[in-house]
Design an enzyme around this catalytic site. Structure first.
Site, PDB file in Angstrom:
ATOM      1  N   ILE A  11       0.828  -1.230   0.000  1.00 34.16           N
ATOM      2  CA  ILE A  11       0.000   0.000   0.000  1.00 34.16           C
ATOM      3  C   ILE A  11       0.851   1.265   0.000  1.00 34.16           C
ATOM      4  CG2 ILE A  11      -0.251   0.143   2.544  1.00 34.16           C
ATOM      5  CD1 ILE A  11      -3.218   0.954   2.004  1.00 34.16           C
ATOM      6  N   GLY A  13       3.516   1.731  -1.746  1.00 32.52           N
ATOM      7  CA  GLY A  13       4.193   1.890  -3.033  1.00 32.52           C
ATOM      8  C   GLY A  13       3.412   2.785  -3.988  1.00 32.52           C
ATOM      9  N   ASP A  66       4.212  -8.650   6.849  1.00 34.44           N
ATOM     10  CA  ASP A  66       5.296  -8.782   5.881  1.00 34.44           C
ATOM     11  C   ASP A  66       5.027 -10.018   5.029  1.00 34.44           C
ATOM     12  OD1 ASP A  66       8.531  -7.653   6.032  1.00 34.44           O
ATOM     13  OD2 ASP A  66       8.031  -9.370   4.753  1.00 34.44           O
ATOM     14  N   ALA A  89       2.641  -6.024  -3.150  1.00 28.74           N
ATOM     15  CA  ALA A  89       3.952  -5.934  -2.499  1.00 28.74           C
ATOM     16  C   ALA A  89       4.980  -6.755  -3.267  1.00 28.74           C
ATOM     17  CB  ALA A  89       3.865  -6.422  -1.057  1.00 28.74           C
ATOM     18  N   ALA A  90       6.175  -6.223  -3.351  1.00 26.84           N
ATOM     19  CA  ALA A  90       7.268  -6.947  -4.014  1.00 26.84           C
ATOM     20  C   ALA A  90       8.574  -6.202  -3.788  1.00 26.84           C
ATOM     21  CB  ALA A  90       7.010  -7.029  -5.529  1.00 26.84           C
ATOM     22  N   SER A 133       3.888  -8.989 -14.268  1.00 27.13           N
ATOM     23  CA  SER A 133       4.722  -7.988 -14.933  1.00 27.13           C
ATOM     24  C   SER A 133       5.096  -8.390 -16.355  1.00 27.13           C
ATOM     25  CB  SER A 133       6.007  -7.818 -14.118  1.00 27.13           C
ATOM     26  OG  SER A 133       6.988  -7.156 -14.876  1.00 27.13           O
ATOM     27  N   GLU A 135       7.880  -7.952 -17.467  1.00 26.45           N
ATOM     28  CA  GLU A 135       9.235  -8.517 -17.366  1.00 26.45           C
ATOM     29  C   GLU A 135       9.208 -10.040 -17.528  1.00 26.45           C
ATOM     30  OE1 GLU A 135      12.700  -7.585 -16.565  1.00 26.45           O
ATOM     31  OE2 GLU A 135      11.893  -5.848 -17.606  1.00 26.45           O
ATOM     32  N   TYR A 157      13.984 -11.122 -10.380  1.00 27.70           N
ATOM     33  CA  TYR A 157      12.658 -10.510 -10.223  1.00 27.70           C
ATOM     34  C   TYR A 157      11.648 -11.160 -11.160  1.00 27.70           C
ATOM     35  CZ  TYR A 157       8.902  -7.119 -10.953  1.00 27.70           C
ATOM     36  OH  TYR A 157       7.663  -6.529 -11.094  1.00 27.70           O
ATOM     37  N   ARG A 192       6.458   7.542  -8.737  1.00 33.84           N
ATOM     38  CA  ARG A 192       7.347   6.436  -9.067  1.00 33.84           C
ATOM     39  C   ARG A 192       8.570   6.471  -8.139  1.00 33.84           C
ATOM     40  NH1 ARG A 192       7.951   1.370 -10.967  1.00 33.84           N
ATOM     41  NH2 ARG A 192       8.352   1.300 -13.205  1.00 33.84           N
TER      42      ARG A 192
HETATM   43  P1  NAP Z   1       6.806  -0.170  -5.490  1.00 34.01           P
HETATM   44  O1  NAP Z   1       6.517   1.287  -5.569  1.00 34.01           O
HETATM   45  O2  NAP Z   1       8.216  -0.643  -5.473  1.00 34.01           O
HETATM   46  O3  NAP Z   1       6.076  -0.709  -4.152  1.00 34.01           O
HETATM   47  C1  NAP Z   1       6.358  -1.967  -3.625  1.00 34.01           C
HETATM   48  C2  NAP Z   1       5.572  -2.138  -2.334  1.00 34.01           C
HETATM   49  O4  NAP Z   1       5.866  -3.422  -1.781  1.00 34.01           O
HETATM   50  C3  NAP Z   1       5.925  -1.117  -1.239  1.00 34.01           C
HETATM   51  O5  NAP Z   1       4.763  -0.757  -0.548  1.00 34.01           O
HETATM   52  C4  NAP Z   1       6.843  -1.909  -0.329  1.00 34.01           C
HETATM   53  O6  NAP Z   1       6.876  -1.446   1.005  1.00 34.01           O
HETATM   54  C5  NAP Z   1       6.160  -3.268  -0.389  1.00 34.01           C
HETATM   55  N1  NAP Z   1       6.999  -4.374   0.072  1.00 34.01           N
HETATM   56  C6  NAP Z   1       8.244  -4.698  -0.342  1.00 34.01           C
HETATM   57  N2  NAP Z   1       8.687  -5.779   0.318  1.00 34.01           N
HETATM   58  C7  NAP Z   1       7.695  -6.161   1.172  1.00 34.01           C
HETATM   59  C8  NAP Z   1       7.554  -7.195   2.123  1.00 34.01           C
HETATM   60  N3  NAP Z   1       8.531  -8.076   2.356  1.00 34.01           N
HETATM   61  N4  NAP Z   1       6.385  -7.299   2.809  1.00 34.01           N
HETATM   62  C9  NAP Z   1       5.399  -6.399   2.606  1.00 34.01           C
HETATM   63  N5  NAP Z   1       5.484  -5.370   1.736  1.00 34.01           N
HETATM   64  C10 NAP Z   1       6.621  -5.262   1.023  1.00 34.01           C
HETATM   65  O7  NAP Z   1       6.064  -0.961  -6.648  1.00 34.01           O
HETATM   66  P2  NAP Z   1       4.911  -0.451  -7.648  1.00 34.01           P
HETATM   67  O8  NAP Z   1       5.546   0.227  -8.797  1.00 34.01           O
HETATM   68  O9  NAP Z   1       3.846   0.221  -6.865  1.00 34.01           O
HETATM   69  O10 NAP Z   1       4.378  -1.852  -8.210  1.00 34.01           O
HETATM   70  C11 NAP Z   1       3.348  -2.575  -7.535  1.00 34.01           C
HETATM   71  C12 NAP Z   1       3.423  -4.050  -7.914  1.00 34.01           C
HETATM   72  O11 NAP Z   1       3.267  -4.174  -9.324  1.00 34.01           O
HETATM   73  C13 NAP Z   1       4.748  -4.733  -7.604  1.00 34.01           C
HETATM   74  O12 NAP Z   1       4.482  -6.067  -7.280  1.00 34.01           O
HETATM   75  C14 NAP Z   1       5.521  -4.657  -8.909  1.00 34.01           C
HETATM   76  O13 NAP Z   1       6.475  -5.700  -8.985  1.00 34.01           O
HETATM   77  C15 NAP Z   1       4.394  -4.835  -9.896  1.00 34.01           C
HETATM   78  N6  NAP Z   1       4.567  -4.217 -11.205  1.00 34.01           N
HETATM   79  C16 NAP Z   1       4.897  -2.903 -11.300  1.00 34.01           C
HETATM   80  C17 NAP Z   1       5.004  -2.311 -12.556  1.00 34.01           C
HETATM   81  C18 NAP Z   1       5.350  -0.860 -12.719  1.00 34.01           C
HETATM   82  O14 NAP Z   1       5.707  -0.463 -13.820  1.00 34.01           O
HETATM   83  N7  NAP Z   1       5.226  -0.035 -11.680  1.00 34.01           N
HETATM   84  C19 NAP Z   1       4.744  -3.087 -13.710  1.00 34.01           C
HETATM   85  C20 NAP Z   1       4.402  -4.424 -13.567  1.00 34.01           C
HETATM   86  C21 NAP Z   1       4.297  -4.973 -12.310  1.00 34.01           C
HETATM   87  P3  NAP Z   1       7.929  -0.287   1.484  1.00 34.01           P
HETATM   88  O15 NAP Z   1       7.265   1.024   1.138  1.00 34.01           O
HETATM   89  O16 NAP Z   1       8.051  -0.559   2.932  1.00 34.01           O
HETATM   90  O17 NAP Z   1       9.195  -0.501   0.697  1.00 34.01           O
HETATM   91  N1  GDD Z   2      16.510   1.821 -12.984  1.00 38.15           N
HETATM   92  C1  GDD Z   2      17.344   2.226 -13.956  1.00 38.15           C
HETATM   93  N2  GDD Z   2      18.346   3.101 -13.625  1.00 38.15           N
HETATM   94  N3  GDD Z   2      17.171   1.784 -15.217  1.00 38.15           N
HETATM   95  C2  GDD Z   2      18.022   2.241 -16.177  1.00 38.15           C
HETATM   96  C3  GDD Z   2      19.055   3.135 -15.888  1.00 38.15           C
HETATM   97  C4  GDD Z   2      19.235   3.581 -14.555  1.00 38.15           C
HETATM   98  O1  GDD Z   2      20.109   4.355 -14.221  1.00 38.15           O
HETATM   99  N4  GDD Z   2      19.711   3.405 -17.048  1.00 38.15           N
HETATM  100  C5  GDD Z   2      19.103   2.717 -18.007  1.00 38.15           C
HETATM  101  N5  GDD Z   2      18.078   1.996 -17.481  1.00 38.15           N
HETATM  102  C6  GDD Z   2      17.196   1.093 -18.259  1.00 38.15           C
HETATM  103  C7  GDD Z   2      17.099  -0.317 -17.694  1.00 38.15           C
HETATM  104  O2  GDD Z   2      18.238  -1.103 -18.076  1.00 38.15           O
HETATM  105  C8  GDD Z   2      15.797  -0.782 -18.339  1.00 38.15           C
HETATM  106  O3  GDD Z   2      16.045  -1.249 -19.641  1.00 38.15           O
HETATM  107  C9  GDD Z   2      14.958   0.501 -18.435  1.00 38.15           C
HETATM  108  O4  GDD Z   2      15.870   1.585 -18.199  1.00 38.15           O
HETATM  109  C10 GDD Z   2      13.815   0.579 -17.424  1.00 38.15           C
HETATM  110  O5  GDD Z   2      14.349   0.323 -16.140  1.00 38.15           O
HETATM  111  P1  GDD Z   2      13.460   0.550 -14.811  1.00 38.15           P
HETATM  112  O6  GDD Z   2      12.885   1.911 -14.791  1.00 38.15           O
HETATM  113  O7  GDD Z   2      14.304   0.125 -13.648  1.00 38.15           O
HETATM  114  O8  GDD Z   2      12.210  -0.426 -15.028  1.00 38.15           O
HETATM  115  P2  GDD Z   2      12.152  -1.953 -15.493  1.00 38.15           P
HETATM  116  O9  GDD Z   2      11.563  -1.968 -16.869  1.00 38.15           O
HETATM  117  O10 GDD Z   2      13.421  -2.660 -15.274  1.00 38.15           O
HETATM  118  O11 GDD Z   2      11.116  -2.567 -14.445  1.00 38.15           O
HETATM  119  C11 GDD Z   2       9.919  -1.878 -14.116  1.00 38.15           C
HETATM  120  O12 GDD Z   2       8.881  -2.300 -14.981  1.00 38.15           O
HETATM  121  C12 GDD Z   2       8.523  -3.686 -14.855  1.00 38.15           C
HETATM  122  C13 GDD Z   2       7.406  -3.962 -15.883  1.00 38.15           C
HETATM  123  O13 GDD Z   2       7.971  -4.239 -17.128  1.00 38.15           O
HETATM  124  C14 GDD Z   2       9.612  -2.187 -12.642  1.00 38.15           C
HETATM  125  O14 GDD Z   2       8.533  -1.373 -12.218  1.00 38.15           O
HETATM  126  C15 GDD Z   2       9.197  -3.638 -12.453  1.00 38.15           C
HETATM  127  O15 GDD Z   2       8.751  -3.823 -11.105  1.00 38.15           O
HETATM  128  C16 GDD Z   2       8.070  -3.946 -13.441  1.00 38.15           C
HETATM  129  O16 GDD Z   2       7.650  -5.275 -13.293  1.00 38.15           O
END
Ligand code: NAP
Ligand code: GDD
Length: 338
Positions: A11, A13, A66, A89-90, A133, A135, A157, A192
């Protein structure tokens, strides 16, 4: 009719905060799981907890728990008796998952199993959303990727998410539970996390333009991602749980852009040429990269009536604008993070 109850892991995040707002605005009672940390990090939901006051605030309840502690999860499910469970959560950072693979498998993978098993035992009628995801598609997947595209995960991941995905399908098939997988492509916002590339670039552009920083240090600029707007993506999560039958859905914009394009546009928006300020550092690269992700969300459009509205250029603009405002007026920006 009694008020609907939702339980959200993650929540605090990005997505958890937007989903909480959505559910509160729809009249839900929301229970969120927070974990203990040395610094209390609830900035994304502080406005909801403290700012709103009154009726909405009284419908939001936070509990310590947790995903690595099954007893804490079961206790909370027994207590909250949710109608809907959202497992957000993740350990969600792909590159960091190479540094802490076991922790990532435990929380992001096994955590989903622990929660599903608690729900099966104590609230089997609850509807369950698993945060999957893009990913998971990983390497060399034909594009655009849809619900039929095979998985080829490229990081701890992504492997953990594939495990969680299949576990969720298993609980649906074996126990007849209402379990859905949302396969969401990247979605961003001013909320973000600061070490994801879009937020890192938006912050750097604003800070360099204001003379507060000199450079932005990045890894691979050639990877392409399908970037959408997070508040729209949590709408899709909710819609998935309102369907007559449980199913899995890809959520995406259908457009792919490179990190370099994001960087170029973000810096142009503050009147700068990124090439003068960007430094490459191999430490920000992954041992195995996912080069190209682009989703096909036509099933979500057909079944859920869901479509993305915010497109790439508007997303970059709103993220950079937020950072520029935050520098000029930190208090104003903090109080109203869009
Ligand atoms: P985020 O901002 O990194 O938030 C992650 C949340 O998980 C935070 O509330 C964190 O708590 C909590 N958490 C981490 N470890 C935990 C644990 N051991 N027990 C309980 N809570 C824990 O992620 P988000 O971007 O909101 O993404 C939400 C979900 O969607 C994640 O599962 C992510 O992998 C997935 N997802 C995200 C994207 C994207 O682009 N954003 C895309 C595809 C899938 P703290 O605040 O305490 O760290
Ligand atoms: N984080 C990060 N930091 N990424 C970088 C950087 C840097 O300095 N420079 C280049 N990148 C490139 C990464 O190699 C990747 O190809 C791209 O930017 C996006 O990286 P992130 O923003 O870290 O996101 P992600 O695509 O790896 O993962 C996110 O999206 C997934 C869904 O496809 C996360 O939110 C995952 O939790 C989520 O599942």
């Amino acid at each position: 009719m009694s008020r609907r109850r939702a339980l959200i892991t993650g929540i605090t995040g990005q997505d958890g905060s937007y989903l909480t707002e959505l559910l509160l605005s729809r009249g839900y009672e929301v229970h969120g799981i927070v974990r203990r940390s040395s610094v209390v990090s609830r900035s994304r939901i502080d406005e909801l907890r403290l700012g709103l006051g009154g009726e909405k605030q009284s419908r939001l309840h936070l509990h310590y728990g947790d995903l690595s502690d099954q007893a804490s999860l079961c206790k909370l499910i027994e207590r909250a008796r949710p109608d809907e469970v959202y497992n957000l959560a993740a350990q969600s950072h792909v590159r960091i998952s190479f540094d802490v693979p076991e922790f990532t498998f435990d929380v992001t993978g096994l955590g989903a199993f622990r929660l599903l098993e608690c729900v099966r035992r104590t609230a089997p009628e609850a509807r369950f959303y698993q945060a999957g995801s893009s990913e998971m598609f990983g390497h060399g997947a034909p594009a655009p990727q849809n619900e039929q595209t095979p998985f080829h995960p490229r990081s701890p991941y992504a492997i953990a998410k594939v495990f969680a995905h299949h576990t969720a399908v298993h609980y649906r098939e074996a126990y007849g539970m209402f379990v859905v997988n949302g396969i969401l492509f990247n979605h961003e916002s001013p909320r973000r996390g600061e070490n994801f590339v879009t937020r890192k670039i938006a912050m750097a552009a604003a800070r360099i333009a204001a003379g507060l920083e000199r450079e932005v240090v990045l890894g691979n600029l050639e990877a392409k991602r399908d970037w959408g707007y997070a508040p729209e993506y949590v709408q899709a999560m909710w819609l998935m749980l309102q369907q007559p039958e449980p199913d899995d859905f890809v959520i995406a914009t259908g457009e792919a852009h490179s990190v370099r394009e994001f960087l170029d546009l973000a810096f142009k928006l503050v009147g700068l040429d990124y090439q003068r300020y960007m430094r490459h550092e191999a430490g920000f690269e992954r041992p195995t990269e996912v080069d190209y992700l682009c989703g096909d969300a036509s099933k979500a459009k057909r079944v859920l009536g869901w479509e993305p509205k915010v497109r790439f250029a508007q997303l970059v603009q709103l993220m950079v604008d937020h950072e520029v405002t935050r520098i000029k007026s930190p208090a104003a920006a903090l109080n109203r993070v869009p």
